[in-house]
Write an enzyme that holds these catalytic residues in place. Sequence first.
Site, PDB file in Angstrom:
ATOM      1  N   HIS A   1       1.605   6.956  -0.732  1.00  0.00           N
ATOM      2  CA  HIS A   1       0.741   6.117   0.103  1.00  0.00           C
ATOM      3  C   HIS A   1      -0.573   5.882  -0.644  1.00  0.00           C
ATOM      4  CE1 HIS A   1      -1.337   4.532   3.604  1.00  0.00           C
ATOM      5  NE2 HIS A   1      -0.160   4.495   4.212  1.00  0.00           N
TER       6      HIS A   1
ATOM      7  N   HIS B   1       0.797  -1.230   0.000  1.00  0.00           N
ATOM      8  CA  HIS B   1       0.000   0.000   0.000  1.00  0.00           C
ATOM      9  C   HIS B   1       0.835   1.289   0.000  1.00  0.00           C
ATOM     10  CE1 HIS B   1       1.147  -0.642   4.125  1.00  0.00           C
ATOM     11  NE2 HIS B   1       0.956   0.653   4.314  1.00  0.00           N
TER      12      HIS B   1
END
Length: 150
Positions: free
Chosen positions: A74, A59
């Site tokens: 992110h 992620h």
Amino acid sequence: MAVTIAAPITGTVVPLTGVPDPVFAKALVGPGAAIDPGEGATLTVTAPVSGKLTSLKPHAFVISHRPDQGVLVHLGIDTVHLGGAGFTLRAEAGQQVEAGDEIIVWDLAAARQAEKSVVVPVVVLEADVEDLSVAEAGPIDAGDSLIRIG
């Protein structure tokens, strides 16, 4: 020496203050911007800058482009809780990458089903806010200038 950090995805630039996570919204990890990918189903996430891929998670990733500075990308908010679902890694931690190289392919379905925000913060770690400029809010294509340092 000026450094340009490119948009890692296509979407709409939003200020960090609009990210639904106080750590990003208050720029606690560093200054930057975020990109809302819109309604797309799959994203190809590319390196926003050339350097060493010092951290790679499903992620999120960090590319160190200077010895004392890195760029964090992110993918979504609280997407760590997806356990990697929807993320396909296309690179390996420790490797040198060039701006525009494919890092992760993200199928947003798992994040949306789990009701996670899919906004993508792009943050300059260890940055001096005074020498940093960010693209205006609005549409941006992957590879376009998102952040300029110096």
